[in-house]
Design a protein around this motif. Structure first.
Motif, mmCIF file in Angstrom:
data_model
loop_
_atom_site.group_PDB
_atom_site.id
_atom_site.type_symbol
_atom_site.label_atom_id
_atom_site.label_comp_id
_atom_site.label_asym_id
_atom_site.label_seq_id
_atom_site.Cartn_x
_atom_site.Cartn_y
_atom_site.Cartn_z
ATOM 1 N N ASP A 114 31.107 -31.530 -3.103
ATOM 2 C CA ASP A 114 30.366 -31.950 -1.913
ATOM 3 C C ASP A 114 28.865 -31.771 -2.095
ATOM 4 O O ASP A 114 28.071 -32.631 -1.694
ATOM 5 N N LEU A 115 28.481 -30.659 -2.683
ATOM 6 C CA LEU A 115 27.062 -30.401 -2.915
ATOM 7 C C LEU A 115 26.499 -31.358 -3.962
ATOM 8 O O LEU A 115 25.396 -31.902 -3.799
ATOM 9 N N LYS A 116 27.243 -31.600 -5.015
ATOM 10 C CA LYS A 116 26.793 -32.568 -6.030
ATOM 11 C C LYS A 116 26.609 -33.945 -5.396
ATOM 12 O O LYS A 116 25.608 -34.617 -5.652
ATOM 13 N N ASN A 117 27.548 -34.357 -4.553
ATOM 14 C CA ASN A 117 27.428 -35.657 -3.893
ATOM 15 C C ASN A 117 26.224 -35.701 -2.964
ATOM 16 O O ASN A 117 25.530 -36.725 -2.896
ATOM 17 N N ALA A 118 25.962 -34.611 -2.246
ATOM 18 C CA ALA A 118 24.796 -34.554 -1.359
ATOM 19 C C ALA A 118 23.501 -34.689 -2.161
ATOM 20 O O ALA A 118 22.569 -35.370 -1.738
ATOM 21 N N PHE A 126 24.258 -27.968 -12.794
ATOM 22 C CA PHE A 126 24.605 -28.973 -11.796
ATOM 23 C C PHE A 126 26.123 -29.086 -11.664
ATOM 24 O O PHE A 126 26.651 -29.122 -10.555
ATOM 25 N N GLU A 127 26.823 -29.126 -12.771
ATOM 26 C CA GLU A 127 28.278 -29.272 -12.751
ATOM 27 C C GLU A 127 28.982 -28.052 -12.163
ATOM 28 O O GLU A 127 30.125 -28.152 -11.738
ATOM 29 N N SER A 128 28.322 -26.910 -12.118
ATOM 30 C CA SER A 128 28.941 -25.713 -11.549
ATOM 31 C C SER A 128 28.959 -25.740 -10.020
ATOM 32 O O SER A 128 29.623 -24.922 -9.387
ATOM 33 N N LEU A 129 28.255 -26.695 -9.409
ATOM 34 C CA LEU A 129 28.207 -26.808 -7.956
ATOM 35 C C LEU A 129 29.473 -27.484 -7.430
ATOM 36 O O LEU A 129 30.177 -28.175 -8.167
ATOM 37 N N HIS A 187 13.908 -25.911 -11.729
ATOM 38 C CA HIS A 187 13.017 -25.927 -10.573
ATOM 39 C C HIS A 187 13.296 -27.143 -9.681
ATOM 40 O O HIS A 187 13.338 -27.033 -8.454
ATOM 41 N N ASP A 188 13.498 -28.308 -10.279
ATOM 42 C CA ASP A 188 13.818 -29.513 -9.517
ATOM 43 C C ASP A 188 15.129 -29.342 -8.761
ATOM 44 O O ASP A 188 15.238 -29.730 -7.595
ATOM 45 N N LEU A 189 16.130 -28.781 -9.423
ATOM 46 C CA LEU A 189 17.438 -28.564 -8.793
ATOM 47 C C LEU A 189 17.324 -27.589 -7.625
ATOM 48 O O LEU A 189 17.844 -27.838 -6.537
ATOM 49 N N ILE A 190 16.613 -26.495 -7.824
ATOM 50 C CA ILE A 190 16.435 -25.502 -6.763
ATOM 51 C C ILE A 190 15.693 -26.124 -5.582
ATOM 52 O O ILE A 190 16.046 -25.879 -4.416
ATOM 53 N N ALA A 191 14.692 -26.938 -5.845
ATOM 54 C CA ALA A 191 13.927 -27.564 -4.763
ATOM 55 C C ALA A 191 14.803 -28.450 -3.889
ATOM 56 O O ALA A 191 14.721 -28.405 -2.658
ATOM 57 N N VAL A 192 15.670 -29.246 -4.497
ATOM 58 C CA VAL A 192 16.528 -30.109 -3.689
ATOM 59 C C VAL A 192 17.576 -29.286 -2.951
ATOM 60 O O VAL A 192 17.925 -29.591 -1.805
#
Length: 65
Positions: free
Chosen positions: A29-33, A23-26, A45-50
């Motif tokens: 802007d993407l983390k905030n979204a 998550f931190e590697s994103l 899997h949850d991260l990829i889905a979002v």
């Protein structure tokens, strides 16, 4: 509204420590979204889905009407 209790329920996103580094590697802007969606991310899997959901929304928004 005098005499009435006003309640607000705030939900917060959660990112499991198991996927925190991914998550931190994103980008910020993407983390905030992601965090603005009030998601609960337990695994990759949850991260990829979002992320897929964000991409599909972007593709729909880019299509001419």
């Amino acid at each position: 509204m005098r005499g009435q209790a006003i309640r607000e329920v705030f939900t917060m996103s959660y990112v499991s420590p198991a996927i925190r580094s991914q998550f931190e590697s994103l980008s910020i802007d993407l983390k905030n979204a992601i965090l603005s969606r009030d998601v609960h991310l337990e695994n990759l899997h949850d991260l990829i889905a979002v992320l897929e959901h964000i991409v599909s929304e972007g593709e729909r928004a880019a299509q001419p009407t």
